[in-house]
Enzyme design. Structure first.
Site, PDB file in Angstrom:
ATOM      1  N   CYS A 288      67.953  65.564  51.893  1.00 49.78           N
ATOM      2  CA  CYS A 288      67.378  66.644  51.077  1.00 49.78           C
ATOM      3  C   CYS A 288      65.946  66.338  50.679  1.00 49.78           C
ATOM      4  O   CYS A 288      65.405  66.940  49.757  1.00 49.78           O
ATOM      5  CB  CYS A 288      68.193  66.862  49.809  1.00 49.78           C
ATOM      6  N   GLY A 289      65.332  65.335  51.318  1.00 53.67           N
ATOM      7  CA  GLY A 289      63.911  65.118  51.071  1.00 53.67           C
ATOM      8  C   GLY A 289      63.567  64.038  50.067  1.00 53.67           C
ATOM      9  O   GLY A 289      62.481  64.056  49.496  1.00 53.67           O
ATOM     10  N   THR A 291      62.961  60.835  50.789  1.00 55.33           N
ATOM     11  CA  THR A 291      61.873  60.041  51.382  1.00 55.33           C
ATOM     12  C   THR A 291      60.565  60.834  51.366  1.00 55.33           C
ATOM     13  O   THR A 291      59.503  60.292  51.059  1.00 55.33           O
ATOM     14  CB  THR A 291      62.259  59.599  52.810  1.00 55.33           C
ATOM     15  N   ASP A 311      65.299  55.476  48.009  1.00 51.51           N
ATOM     16  CA  ASP A 311      66.737  55.728  48.162  1.00 51.51           C
ATOM     17  C   ASP A 311      67.603  55.238  47.010  1.00 51.51           C
ATOM     18  O   ASP A 311      68.560  55.898  46.650  1.00 51.51           O
ATOM     19  CB  ASP A 311      67.224  55.078  49.468  1.00 51.51           C
ATOM     20  N   SER A 404      69.666  60.194  63.322  1.00 51.15           N
ATOM     21  CA  SER A 404      68.926  59.044  63.869  1.00 51.15           C
ATOM     22  C   SER A 404      67.989  58.500  62.797  1.00 51.15           C
ATOM     23  O   SER A 404      67.570  59.224  61.891  1.00 51.15           O
ATOM     24  CB  SER A 404      68.164  59.449  65.122  1.00 51.15           C
ATOM     25  N   PHE A 530      57.003  70.227  50.271  1.00 52.58           N
ATOM     26  CA  PHE A 530      56.196  69.073  50.698  1.00 52.58           C
ATOM     27  C   PHE A 530      55.120  68.755  49.650  1.00 52.58           C
ATOM     28  O   PHE A 530      55.446  68.574  48.491  1.00 52.58           O
ATOM     29  CB  PHE A 530      55.657  69.295  52.117  1.00 52.58           C
TER      30      PHE A 530
END
Length: 622
Positions: A288-289, A291, A311, A404, A530
Site C-alpha cells: 500500500c505504499g 516504501t 517496514d 517479486s 506519491f
C-alpha cells in the site's frame, strides 16, 4: 528442539569456517543440538565479512541459484520455484500452551487473527520434518542484531540455515557476523532454525535450482521459548527469520512483556522550510505504499523527507515521555513491481548496487525489468520473465511476479536519515494508519483521542495485496496492518496499546488515518499521490504544532477549507475527496463492529466497544 544433549558432542559435521570454541556456551549448545537433529555435512559460522559474502555469492552463481546482473555493480537475480513466492498465512503458526494466548476465540468459524498450533502437534510436525533434513548440505550459523548493535532497543538472534541465499540476504537485512557474537557474550538471544527441507541426494529434481519443500512448509513461532522454526520455504518472509518472524511476531510478544511496541510501520523524518523536523511512523498493509512514502520526494518546495525505515518500527517511551523508535532492520526488502523513477526515485537509486533481486524479469543486457518500471528498452533488448521464458507484453501475463522483491542495503538510500542508526531512536510525534480504500474514506482525518486512535487502527481495512497468497480485489480487515503478524492475542494487543496512555509523562503522538486511493465514479484516483502526499504530511506537521485548521466530523478532524495546501496542483475535487457519506459510514461501522465482535469476541477491550458506540451515535446524528 530435541532433548538437551550433553556438551562436547561428537558431531559428524565438519566445521569449515569459524570454531565452536569461540561461541558463547548457549549458542554452541543451540548449534550442537540442531546439528545433531538436522545432520548437515558441514558447519559454517558466518563472520559477515565482504570476503565471505563474495565467496557465497560466487558459489550460488556456480550452483545456478543466482545469476549475476552485469548491468549493475554486484547485483544478483534469484528465480524461485513458482510454488515458493510469498508468505503463507495458512502455514504460519504460533505455538503456545493455551490457544487463547495466541488468538481470541472467535464467535464463529476460524480466527483470522493468527493460527495457533498445540505443543503436541508442533512436536509431531517437527519430528516429521527436521531429522536429517540438512544431509549433504552446510549448516550456516548467522549471528544477527535487530537494531543498531548496542542500542538498548535492539535484540540479538542466531539463525541456523542450510540456505546460502538466506545468509546473503540476512547480511543485507540485519547487522550480521562476528561483532554480534562479541556483543552477545552470555546474553539472551532468539533461537532461529531454518531449513529448505531438501536433503541431498535429492528425491526429485529442483525447479530453477531453487530448493524448497512446499508440501511440508511450516513456519512456527514458540514465544515462550524464544524460538522460531521454519521448514520448506526459501522465500524471504518465511526464511529471513529476522524479518516478520522475529521483528513482528516474536517482538510484539516481547514488547507486550517489556512495555514497548513492535509494529508494521515505516519511520520517516520530515523537515519544514524553517528547518524544524518531526518524525512520523505509519502502518499500511503490504503493497500500500509504505516504501514509497518512507522515501518520498516531496513536491512542496522547501520540505524534506528522510527515511529511517520502510517496514518495521520498535518503539518505547523514554524517561521524558517521548515515544522513541528504531528501525530494527538494516535493509529494504521491497516489492519491485510499480517501483519506478516516477513513483520512487530514491528506491531506484538505492538498488543500483549490492542488491539481490528475486522473481523479477531480466533484460538481455543484464538488467532487471518489471511491471510499472516505466523504462523504455534499448532496441534489440529482449526480456526473460521470472518463469525463465522469453517474454513479450502480448503474453498476457506479467514478466515479474507481483510479489517479486529487491533486497538492498538501507545505507545506500540517498535520503537515509542521519539518525537512522541512533541507538536511542528517534522521537515519534505522529502515527499514521492507512489502507487502500477505493470508496467512502476521506484523504486524511485525525483521531479525536488516543483511545479513538487505537480504535481507528483496529478498524483498518484495505484491498488485498500480493505479498500474501490471497487473490482478487476484496476489502480485507487488517487491524494495525498487523493481521498476518500478531505474536499474541489481538484483544490483549489492543489493551497493550490502550495502556500506553497510562504511561507516566507520556507525550502521546497524534494519530491520523490516510487513504491515497479513493476513486471517482469513473474509477480514476481523486488524489495524485506519491510526492503530492507531502501536502497531507504538511497538514499533520502543523496539526502536531497546533497550527493547522481542522473541522470536526463524526469520524475525526479533517482539514478545514484552505488548510490543505493545494497550490500548484491541477483541479482536485476536494468535496468528493473529503465527503463523508452517512450511508457508507453506517455500513462501515456495522462491518467493523461485526468483525471485532466476532473475531475478538470476549477479549475486546471495553474502551473499544465504547468507541464503536460513540462512532455509531455521531454517524446517526449526521
Amino acid at each position: 528442539m530435541p532433548p538437551q544433549l550433553q556438551n562436547g558432542l561428537n558431531l559428524s559435521a565438519k566445521v569449515v569456517q569459524g570454531s565452536l570454541d569461540s561461541l558463547p556456551q548457549a549458542v554452541r549448545k543451540f548449534l550442537e543440538n540442531n546439528a545433531e537433529l538436522c545432520q548437515p555435512d558441514h558447519i559454517h559460522i558466518c563472520d559477515g565479512s565482504e570476503e565471505e559474502n563474495g565467496r557465497l555469492l560466487g558459489q550460488m552463481e556456480e550452483e545456478g541459484i543466482l545469476r549475476r546482473l552485469k548491468k549493475y555493480d554486484n547485483c544478483w537475480l534469484a528465480l524461485t520455484d513458482p510454488r515458493d513466492v510469498a508468505r503463507i498465512g495458512s502455514k504460519t503458526v504460533i505455538v503456545t500452551q493455551e490457544q487463547r494466548d495466541t488468538v481470541p476465540i472467535p464467535k464463529t468459524g476460524l480466527s483470522q487473527l493468527g493460527r495457533w498450533m498445540s505443543e503436541e502437534d508442533f512436536e509431531k510436525a517437527l519430528n516429521a520434518r527436521f531429522p536429517g533434513c540438512m544431509k549433504g548440505r552446510t549448516m550456516y550459523v548467522i549471528p544477527f542484531s535487530m537494531g543498531p548493535l548496542g542500542s538498548p532497543l535492539s535484540k540479538i538472534g542466531i539463525e541456523l540455515t542450510d540456505s546460502p541465499y538466506v545468509v546473503a540476504s540476512m547480511r543485507i537485512m540485519t547487522r550480521m557476523g562476528t561483532p554480534v557474537l562479541e556483543a552477545l557474550g552470555d546474553g539472551e538471544f532468539v533461537k532461529c532454525l531454518h531449513s529448505v527441507g531438501c536433503p541431498l541426494p535429492l528425491q526429485k529434481p529442483l525447479v530453477n535450482n531453487w530448493p524448497c519443500n512446499p508440501e511440508l512448509t511450516l513456519i512456527a513461532h514458540l514465544p515462550d521459548r524464544r524460538e522460531i522454526i521454519s521448514f520448506g520455504s526459501g522465500y524471504g518472509g518465511n526464511s529471513l527469520l529476522g524479518k516478520k518472524c522475529f521483528a513482528l511476531r516474536m517482538a510484539s510478544r516481547l514488547a507486550k512483556e517489556e512495555g514497548w511496541l513492535a509494529e508494521h510501520m515505516l519511520i520517516l523524518g520530515i523537515t519544514n522550510p524553517e528547518g524544524e523536523k518531526k518524525y512520523l511512523a505509519a502502518a499500511f498493509p503490504s503493497a500500500c505504499g509504505k516504501t514509497n512514502l518512507a522515501m518520498m520526494n516531496p513536491s512542496l518546495p522547501g520540505w524534506k523527507v528522510e527515511c529511517v525505515g520502510d517496514d518495521i518500527a520498535w518503539m518505547k517511551f523514554d524517561a521524558q515521555g517521548h515515544l522513541r523508535a528504531i528501525n530494527p532492520e538494516n535493509g529494504f526488502f521491497g516489492v519491485a513491481p510499480g517501483t519506478s523513477v516516477k513513483t520512487n526515485p530514491n528506491a531506484i537509486k538505492t538498488i543500483q548496487k549490492n542488491t539481490i533481486f528475486t522473481n523479477v524479469a531480466e533484460t538481455s543486457d543484464g538488467g532487471v525489468y518489471w511491471e510499472g518500471i516505466d523504462e523504455p528498452l534499448a532496441s534489440g533488448v529482449t526480456i526473460t520473465s521470472w518463469k525463465n521464458k522469453e517474454w513479450s507484453p502480448e503474453d498476457g501475463e506479467p514478466c515479474a511476479h507481483p510479489n517479486s522483491r529487491f533486497c538492498t542495503p538501507a545505507s545506500q538510500c540517498p535520503i537515509i536519515d542521519a539518525a537512522w542508526e541512533s541507538p536511542e531512536g528517534v522521537p515519534i510525534e505522529g502515527i499514521i494508519f492507512g489502507g487502500r480504500r477505493p470508496a467512502g474514506v476521506p484523504l486524511v482525518y485525525e483521531a479525536l483521542s488516543w483511545q479513538h486512535g487505537v480504535f481507528v487502527g483496529a478498524a483498518m481495512r484495505s484491498e488485498a495485496t500480493a505479498a500474501a497468497e490471497h487473490k482478487g480485489k476484496i476489502i480485507m480487515h487488517d487491524p494495525f496492518a498487523m493481521r498476518p503478524f500478531f505474536g499474541y492475542n489481538f484483544g490483549k494487543y489492543l489493551a497493550h496499546w490502550l495502556s500506553m496512555a497510562q504511561h507516566p509523562a507520556a507525550k502521546l503522538p497524534k494519530i491520523f488515518h490516510v487513504n491515497w486511493f479513493r476513486k471517482d465514479k469513473e474509477g480514476k484516483f481523486l488524489w495524485p499521490g506519491f510526492g503530492e502526499n507531502s501536502r497531507v504530511l504538511e497538514w499533520m506537521f502543523n496539526r502536531i504544532d497546533g497550527k493547522a485548521g481542522a473541522k470536526l466530523t463524526p469520524i475525526g478532524y479533517i482539514p478545514k477549507e484552505d488548510a490543505l495546501n493545494l497550490k500548484g496542483l491541477g483541479h482536485i475535487n476536494v468535496m468528493e475527496l473529503f465527503s463523508i457519506s452517512k450511508e457508507f459510514w453506517e455500513k462501515e461501522v456495522e462491518d467493523i463492529e461485526k468483525y471485532l465482535e466476532d473475531q475478538v469476541n470476549a477479549d475486546l477491550p471495553c474502551e473499544i466497544e465504547r468507541e464503536i458506540l460513540a462512532l455509531k451515535q455521531r454517524i446517526s446524528q449526521m
